[in-house]
Design an enzyme around this catalytic site. Structure first.
Site, PDB file in Angstrom:
ATOM      1  N   TYR A   1       0.142  -0.078  10.773  1.00  0.00           N
ATOM      2  CA  TYR A   1      -0.229  -0.416   9.392  1.00  0.00           C
ATOM      3  C   TYR A   1       0.911  -0.088   8.438  1.00  0.00           C
ATOM      4  O   TYR A   1       1.292  -0.914   7.596  1.00  0.00           O
ATOM      5  CB  TYR A   1      -1.489   0.346   8.997  1.00  0.00           C
ATOM      6  CG  TYR A   1      -1.940   0.080   7.581  1.00  0.00           C
ATOM      7  CD1 TYR A   1      -2.415  -1.173   7.205  1.00  0.00           C
ATOM      8  CD2 TYR A   1      -1.879   1.086   6.613  1.00  0.00           C
ATOM      9  CE1 TYR A   1      -2.821  -1.422   5.897  1.00  0.00           C
ATOM     10  CE2 TYR A   1      -2.289   0.847   5.310  1.00  0.00           C
ATOM     11  CZ  TYR A   1      -2.762  -0.415   4.947  1.00  0.00           C
ATOM     12  OH  TYR A   1      -3.160  -0.650   3.650  1.00  0.00           O
TER      13      TYR A   1
ATOM     14  N   SER B   1       0.843  -1.189   0.000  1.00  0.00           N
ATOM     15  CA  SER B   1       0.000   0.000   0.000  1.00  0.00           C
ATOM     16  C   SER B   1       0.879   1.240   0.000  1.00  0.00           C
ATOM     17  O   SER B   1       2.026   1.208   0.459  1.00  0.00           O
ATOM     18  CB  SER B   1      -0.892   0.017   1.242  1.00  0.00           C
ATOM     19  OG  SER B   1      -1.503   1.282   1.429  1.00  0.00           O
TER      20      SER B   1
END
Length: 333
Positions: free
Chosen positions: A192, A166
């Site tokens: 994350y 990501s």
């Protein structure tokens, strides 16, 4: 003399693939016959993973989807050709081993492993080993699965491993001294970002070690897509990201001026990394918009490209050693 790090950065050059942000998975796969190919797709029954499963299966590939929630998977995969499901939970090391053993028992080569499952911005949860859940699910579980399936990837002679990362990797590198937030305060976005950086570094090191066996690896940013991945975000967070209107309703991707992609567009880069002939000798690179990405600008976390720390060879080697120690599994090179 040019450093290894500079060499890694120089490899991050777009190839002018002919595709872009609006390309769909079907478009990048057009005309390809994948009959006879065996594919495993984690997260293959939801969101981007489901669309990836659909287009590869309809192109003739035999697709195996590891599933944590069988009822949900059965409903999502119903009617798709060439697709089977088997139980696995990335937070459960024993279930990872059991899934891999079940696949390996058939003696089949594995042509393509797509690591698409993930969680994002969750509250602090630890697995049975005490590992922080985002690092455990997004990276360690996939590391262990790939290690267990390694003999089948080698057997395929020309296999690919595609790791869905990501742009969130730009939030944080890896805290090698405290990856599980045991000494520092937990912050969901830092966790994350760390896990997504790990995805990129894993692909880079796996490609380096695997290419002599015919196994190439790639990582990618699929784009921003409103899927079940965002289930832990508040309405305010989603609105700030431009995903919801003032009434709390999702804004169609077509109305976001390119900020969001459809699921069909979001799956395109995974599929492109899986099949593109342009990548035949380009393993280890990070991709976006169905092309190799450039190096990120330091001016904005939202700009395209990859952070240098996420392709740094020293970081990749250090993560590999850390991951082997944490999961207790080594690759059989």
């Amino acid at each position: 003399m040019e450093t290894v790090s500079n060499t890694a950065l120089r490899r991050q050059q777009p190839l002018l693939s002919g595709f872009g942000p609006q390309s769909t998975a079907e478009e990048v796969l057009e005309g390809r016959d994948l009959s006879g190919k065996t594919v495993i797709i984690t997260g293959g029954y939801s969101g981007l993973g489901l669309e990836t499963t659909r287009v590869l299966a309809e192109a003739g590939a035999s697709v195996i989807v590891p599933v944590r929630t069988p009822k949900k998977a059965a409903e999502a995969l119903a009617g798709l050709p060439n697709v089977t499901a088997a139980s696995m939970d990335l937070l459960d090391p024993g279930s990872i081993d059991a899934f891999a053993e079940g696949f390996m028992a058939d003696g089949r080569p594995l042509d393509l492993l797509i690591l698409s499952a993930g969680i994002m911005a969750t509250p602090l949860v630890r697995d049975v080993r005490g590992y922080e859940s985002q690092f455990a699910v997004n990276h360690l579980g996939h590391f262990q699965l790939t290690a267990r399936l390694w003999p089948a990837l080698r057997q395929a002679v020309s296999a690919r491993v595609v790791v869905v990362s990501s742009r969130g990797h730009r939030i944080s590198g890896i805290d090698f001294a405290d990856p599980n937030f045991e000494q520092r305060e937990y912050e969901k976005w830092a966790a994350y970002g760390q896990s997504k950086t790990a995805n990129i570094l894993f692909a880079a090191e796996l490609d380096k070690r695997g290419k002599e066996y015919g196994v190439r690896a790639f990582s990618l940013h699929p784009g921003s897509i409103l899927t079940d991945l965002s289930r832990h975000l508040s309405e305010d967070e989603l609105r700030a990201m431009g995903a919801l209107d003032e009434t709390g309703k999702p804004i169609p991707a077509s109305r976001t001026a390119g900020r969001l992609k459809t699921v069909q567009q979001g799956a395109a880069t995974s599929v492109w990394c899986a099949v593109s002939e342009l990548l035949a000798d380009k393993g280890g690179v990070y991709c976006e918009d169905a092309d190799v990405a450039g190096v990120a600008s330091p001016e904005s976390r939202q700009s395209p490209g990859v952070e240098p720390y996420a392709v740094d060879p020293d970081n990749a080697r250090q993560l590999w050693t850390l991951s082997e120690d944490m999961v207790g599994v080594k690759f059989e090179f």
